[in-house]
Design a protein around this motif. Structure first.
Motif, PDB file in Angstrom:
ATOM      1  N   TYR B  36       0.834  -1.188   0.000  1.00 47.00           N
ATOM      2  CA  TYR B  36       0.000   0.000   0.000  1.00 47.00           C
ATOM      3  C   TYR B  36       0.873   1.242   0.000  1.00 47.00           C
ATOM      4  CZ  TYR B  36      -4.328  -2.523   1.026  1.00 47.00           C
ATOM      5  OH  TYR B  36      -5.429  -3.338   0.961  1.00 47.00           O
ATOM      6  N   PHE B  89       3.576   0.670   2.849  1.00 41.58           N
ATOM      7  CA  PHE B  89       3.358  -0.408   3.805  1.00 41.58           C
ATOM      8  C   PHE B  89       3.287  -1.734   3.072  1.00 41.58           C
ATOM      9  CE2 PHE B  89       2.308   1.960   7.604  1.00 41.58           C
ATOM     10  CZ  PHE B  89       1.764   3.148   7.164  1.00 41.58           C
ATOM     11  N   PHE B 103      -0.954  -4.674   8.771  1.00 37.10           N
ATOM     12  CA  PHE B 103       0.041  -3.782   8.194  1.00 37.10           C
ATOM     13  C   PHE B 103       1.368  -3.903   8.938  1.00 37.10           C
ATOM     14  CE2 PHE B 103      -2.119  -0.988   5.173  1.00 37.10           C
ATOM     15  CZ  PHE B 103      -3.449  -1.255   5.441  1.00 37.10           C
ATOM     16  N   GLY B 104       2.440  -3.805   8.184  1.00 34.81           N
ATOM     17  CA  GLY B 104       3.753  -3.673   8.785  1.00 34.81           C
ATOM     18  C   GLY B 104       4.052  -2.196   8.990  1.00 34.81           C
ATOM     19  N   SER B 105       5.156  -1.921   9.629  1.00 37.88           N
ATOM     20  CA  SER B 105       5.570  -0.529   9.809  1.00 37.88           C
ATOM     21  C   SER B 105       5.963   0.049   8.458  1.00 37.88           C
ATOM     22  CB  SER B 105       6.757  -0.442  10.763  1.00 37.88           C
ATOM     23  OG  SER B 105       6.406  -0.988  12.011  1.00 37.88           O
TER      24      SER B 105
END
Lengths: 114, 113
Positions: B36, B89, B103-105
């Protein structure tokens, strides 16, 4: 093309008050998702609904509740607001019954709790 | 717990160069990943996705590579443009009927003129 609509775009509340956020999915989309994004944080999944039934639950506090209505719009109800609830709240929608898991995000509601 | 995360919080590239954003995941059972893009004040925007039965997928100016052996995926942006400035992301789609995104950082991509 129509996108996900969220209202209000900005909301200021005081501690211990309640807030209601609204989400209008893309027309014909059957699934709605709610995410919370704190300052400088990644979005955190809260809850999702498929065909008006809760389909998944994430890190949603007990003070929050949500539902999806017959017209597929969704509302996130937040009670006993705390300072830490200040965040961007995103709604997303998808057409899962059409075989697509792609989620389309709305512009978000910025909630500020003072 | 199991997570999706990015290697670097910021990335600066020269306009016109290629950008590579990396991501590691820990759940070997993960089978669907999405990248994203989030511009300031906006919601995340879908860029490209990939399923675990693929190693590579290409879109317009973007390529996602998936290495299941080391549980790593990357997003490559060709000929980076000023409009590519955003937070990126990587995310994993989980849940019943793949209904929630983890979501990841994010990595903030900035473009030098």
């Amino acid at each position: 093309a129509a996108g996900v609509i969220q209202s209000p775009r900005h909301l200021i509340k005081e501690k211990r008050e309640t807030a209601t956020l609204k989400c209008y999915p893309i027309p014909r989309h059957d699934t709605v998702y709610w995410y919370q994004q704190g300052p400088g944080q990644d979005p955190q999944f809260l809850i999702s609904f498929y065909e008006k039934m809760q389909s998944d639950k994430g890190s949603i506090p007990d003070r929050f509740s949500a539902q999806q209505f017959s017209d597929y719009h969704s509302e996130l109800n937040m009670s006993s607001l705390e300072l830490g609830d200040s965040a961007l709240y995103f709604c997303a929608s998808s057409l899962v019954s059409g075989g697509s898991y792609e989620q389309y995000f709305g512009p978000g509601t910025r909630l500020t709790v003072t | 717990g199991e997570s999706v995360g990015l290697h670097l919080p910021t990335l600066s590239v020269q306009e016109g160069d290629n950008s590579i954003i990396n991501c590691a995941y820990s759940n070997s059972a993960s089978d669907y990943f999405i990248w994203y893009k989030q511009e300031s004040g906006k919601g995340p925007q879908f860029i490209i996705d990939i399923r675990s039965n693929m190693d590579k997928r290409q879109g317009q100016r973007v390529t996602v590579l998936l290495n299941k052996t080391v549980k790593h995926l990357s997003l490559q942006i060709a000929a980076t443009q000023p409009g590519d400035s955003a937070v990126y992301f990587c995310a994993e789609n989980r849940g019943s009927s793949a209904s929630k995104i983890i979501f990841g950082s994010g990595t903030r991509l900035s473009i030098r003129p």
